[in-house]
Design a protein around this motif. Structure first.
Motif, PDB file in Angstrom:
ATOM      1  N   LYS A  14       0.816  -1.209   0.000  1.00 15.54           N
ATOM      2  CA  LYS A  14       0.000   0.000   0.000  1.00 15.54           C
ATOM      3  C   LYS A  14       0.857   1.269   0.000  1.00 15.54           C
ATOM      4  CE  LYS A  14      -4.211   1.354   2.296  1.00 15.54           C
ATOM      5  NZ  LYS A  14      -5.047   1.130   3.471  1.00 15.54           N
ATOM      6  N   GLY A  15       0.537   2.195  -0.925  1.00 11.85           N
ATOM      7  CA  GLY A  15       1.200   3.488  -0.967  1.00 11.85           C
ATOM      8  C   GLY A  15       2.583   3.496  -1.574  1.00 11.85           C
ATOM      9  N   VAL A  16       2.987   2.393  -2.227  1.00 11.24           N
ATOM     10  CA  VAL A  16       4.350   2.279  -2.741  1.00 11.24           C
ATOM     11  C   VAL A  16       4.440   2.760  -4.195  1.00 11.24           C
ATOM     12  CG1 VAL A  16       6.191   0.637  -3.363  1.00 11.24           C
ATOM     13  CG2 VAL A  16       5.013   0.439  -1.172  1.00 11.24           C
ATOM     14  N   THR A  17       5.505   3.508  -4.443  1.00  8.89           N
ATOM     15  CA  THR A  17       5.863   3.915  -5.800  1.00  8.89           C
ATOM     16  C   THR A  17       7.292   3.465  -6.057  1.00  8.89           C
ATOM     17  OG1 THR A  17       6.627   6.075  -5.015  1.00  8.89           O
ATOM     18  CG2 THR A  17       4.340   5.933  -5.800  1.00  8.89           C
ATOM     19  N   GLU A  18       7.657   3.413  -7.330  1.00  8.15           N
ATOM     20  CA  GLU A  18       9.010   3.043  -7.703  1.00  8.15           C
ATOM     21  C   GLU A  18       9.574   4.084  -8.649  1.00  8.15           C
ATOM     22  OE1 GLU A  18       9.110  -0.649  -9.935  1.00  8.15           O
ATOM     23  OE2 GLU A  18       7.288  -0.107 -10.997  1.00  8.15           O
ATOM     24  N   GLY A  19      10.883   4.209  -8.649  1.00 10.01           N
ATOM     25  CA  GLY A  19      11.505   5.180  -9.538  1.00 10.01           C
ATOM     26  C   GLY A  19      13.013   5.028  -9.543  1.00 10.01           C
ATOM     27  N   PHE A  20      13.649   5.905 -10.321  1.00  9.35           N
ATOM     28  CA  PHE A  20      15.098   5.894 -10.477  1.00  9.35           C
ATOM     29  C   PHE A  20      15.673   7.263 -10.115  1.00  9.35           C
ATOM     30  CE2 PHE A  20      13.549   2.545 -13.248  1.00  9.35           C
ATOM     31  CZ  PHE A  20      14.454   1.519 -13.042  1.00  9.35           C
ATOM     32  N   LYS A  30       9.504   3.541  -2.599  1.00  8.41           N
ATOM     33  CA  LYS A  30       9.143   4.474  -1.538  1.00  8.41           C
ATOM     34  C   LYS A  30       7.702   4.242  -1.146  1.00  8.41           C
ATOM     35  CE  LYS A  30      12.207   8.158  -3.178  1.00  8.41           C
ATOM     36  NZ  LYS A  30      12.275   9.564  -3.603  1.00  8.41           N
ATOM     37  N   VAL A  31       7.435   4.408   0.145  1.00  5.51           N
ATOM     38  CA  VAL A  31       6.069   4.404   0.633  1.00  5.51           C
ATOM     39  C   VAL A  31       5.757   5.845   1.021  1.00  5.51           C
ATOM     40  CG1 VAL A  31       6.810   3.613   2.944  1.00  5.51           C
ATOM     41  CG2 VAL A  31       4.401   3.487   2.287  1.00  5.51           C
ATOM     42  N   MET A  32       4.789   6.432   0.371  1.00  2.79           N
ATOM     43  CA  MET A  32       4.390   7.817   0.598  1.00  2.79           C
ATOM     44  C   MET A  32       5.604   8.754   0.535  1.00  2.79           C
ATOM     45  SD  MET A  32       1.152   7.339   0.870  1.00  2.79           S
ATOM     46  CE  MET A  32       0.456   8.861   1.490  1.00  2.79           C
ATOM     47  N   LYS A  34       8.795   8.032   1.073  1.00  5.74           N
ATOM     48  CA  LYS A  34       9.912   7.682   1.956  1.00  5.74           C
ATOM     49  C   LYS A  34      10.504   6.338   1.529  1.00  5.74           C
ATOM     50  CE  LYS A  34       8.936  11.198   4.648  1.00  5.74           C
ATOM     51  NZ  LYS A  34       9.765  12.373   4.706  1.00  5.74           N
ATOM     52  N   MET A  35      11.812   6.315   1.301  1.00  7.25           N
ATOM     53  CA  MET A  35      12.487   5.127   0.795  1.00  7.25           C
ATOM     54  C   MET A  35      12.529   3.994   1.826  1.00  7.25           C
ATOM     55  SD  MET A  35      16.244   4.962  -1.003  1.00  7.25           S
ATOM     56  CE  MET A  35      17.116   5.620   0.405  1.00  7.25           C
ATOM     57  N   PHE A  36      12.182   2.785   1.360  1.00  5.14           N
ATOM     58  CA  PHE A  36      12.294   1.611   2.231  1.00  5.14           C
ATOM     59  C   PHE A  36      13.067   0.465   1.578  1.00  5.14           C
ATOM     60  CE2 PHE A  36       8.529   0.456  -0.159  1.00  5.14           C
ATOM     61  CZ  PHE A  36       8.564  -0.926  -0.235  1.00  5.14           C
ATOM     62  N   ALA A  37      13.291   0.539   0.267  1.00  6.79           N
ATOM     63  CA  ALA A  37      14.028  -0.527  -0.415  1.00  6.79           C
ATOM     64  C   ALA A  37      14.630   0.008  -1.709  1.00  6.79           C
ATOM     65  CB  ALA A  37      13.093  -1.690  -0.738  1.00  6.79           C
ATOM     66  N   LEU A  38      15.764  -0.566  -2.080  1.00  7.93           N
ATOM     67  CA  LEU A  38      16.342  -0.246  -3.375  1.00  7.93           C
ATOM     68  C   LEU A  38      17.147  -1.426  -3.871  1.00  7.93           C
ATOM     69  CD1 LEU A  38      19.589   1.600  -3.185  1.00  7.93           C
ATOM     70  CD2 LEU A  38      18.156   1.854  -1.206  1.00  7.93           C
ATOM     71  N   CYS A  39      17.304  -1.484  -5.192  1.00  8.41           N
ATOM     72  CA  CYS A  39      18.070  -2.577  -5.762  1.00  8.41           C
ATOM     73  C   CYS A  39      18.791  -2.102  -7.011  1.00  8.41           C
ATOM     74  CB  CYS A  39      17.185  -3.776  -6.073  1.00  8.41           C
ATOM     75  SG  CYS A  39      15.858  -3.476  -7.233  1.00  8.41           S
ATOM     76  N   GLY A  40      19.987  -2.612  -7.166  1.00  9.01           N
ATOM     77  CA  GLY A  40      20.764  -2.362  -8.375  1.00  9.01           C
ATOM     78  C   GLY A  40      20.369  -3.394  -9.412  1.00  9.01           C
ATOM     79  N   LEU A  41      19.753  -2.962 -10.485  1.00  9.64           N
ATOM     80  CA  LEU A  41      19.218  -3.903 -11.470  1.00  9.64           C
ATOM     81  C   LEU A  41      20.300  -4.686 -12.198  1.00  9.64           C
ATOM     82  CD1 LEU A  41      16.352  -1.731 -12.964  1.00  9.64           C
ATOM     83  CD2 LEU A  41      16.209  -3.490 -11.182  1.00  9.64           C
ATOM     84  N   GLU A  42      21.501  -4.150 -12.258  1.00  9.90           N
ATOM     85  CA  GLU A  42      22.571  -4.831 -12.979  1.00  9.90           C
ATOM     86  C   GLU A  42      23.584  -5.486 -12.051  1.00  9.90           C
ATOM     87  OE1 GLU A  42      24.170  -2.260 -15.983  1.00  9.90           O
ATOM     88  OE2 GLU A  42      22.203  -1.976 -16.900  1.00  9.90           O
TER      89      GLU A  42
END
Length: 117
Positions: A14-20, A30-32, A34-42
């Motif tokens: 709930k409330g999560v968006t993704e971006g670069f 991010k939830v609202m 605020k960052m909670f997770a990130l990953c390096g795609l490569e």
């Protein structure tokens, strides 16, 4: 768990968006706002950074080879998790924990907005 499964699990919350926001290879969740997770795609092997309670972070690092202090993050509050080295259920629990830590710090106004979604 692979990166796509990780992404699907995060974005379904709930409330999560993704971006670069940093570069074209680092996907941030991010939830609202605020960052909670990130990953390096490569990144090989696949790895993600998740927020973690400081005491639990130390315990996880001592218990699992696939969990280390957060790479390029606050070592106290973030862990890097190698997705191939830990059970997918534990990964989901760590994503939930990260999300909940961020939501717990929300102002009343932000929490109300999240609940209204």
């Amino acid at each position: 768990m692979n990166i796509e499964e990780f992404r699907e699990y995060c974005i379904a919350k709930k409330g999560v968006t993704e971006g670069f926001p940093f570069d074209e290879q680092t996907l941030v969740f991010k939830v609202m706002g605020k960052m909670f997770a990130l990953c390096g795609l490569e990144r090989v092997p696949a790895q993600v950074n998740l927020k973690c309670d400081p005491e639990r972070a130390i315990e996880l690092r001592e218990t699992y080879d696939g969990v280390i202090a957060g790479w390029h993050m606050s070592k106290k509050h973030w862990n890097t998790v190698f997705l191939d080295n830990i059970d997918p259920q534990l990964t989901r629990e760590l994503i939930d924990h990260s999300y909940e830590l961020v939501v717990a710090k929300f102002t009343k106004k932000l929490r109300t907005a999240l609940e209204a979604l």
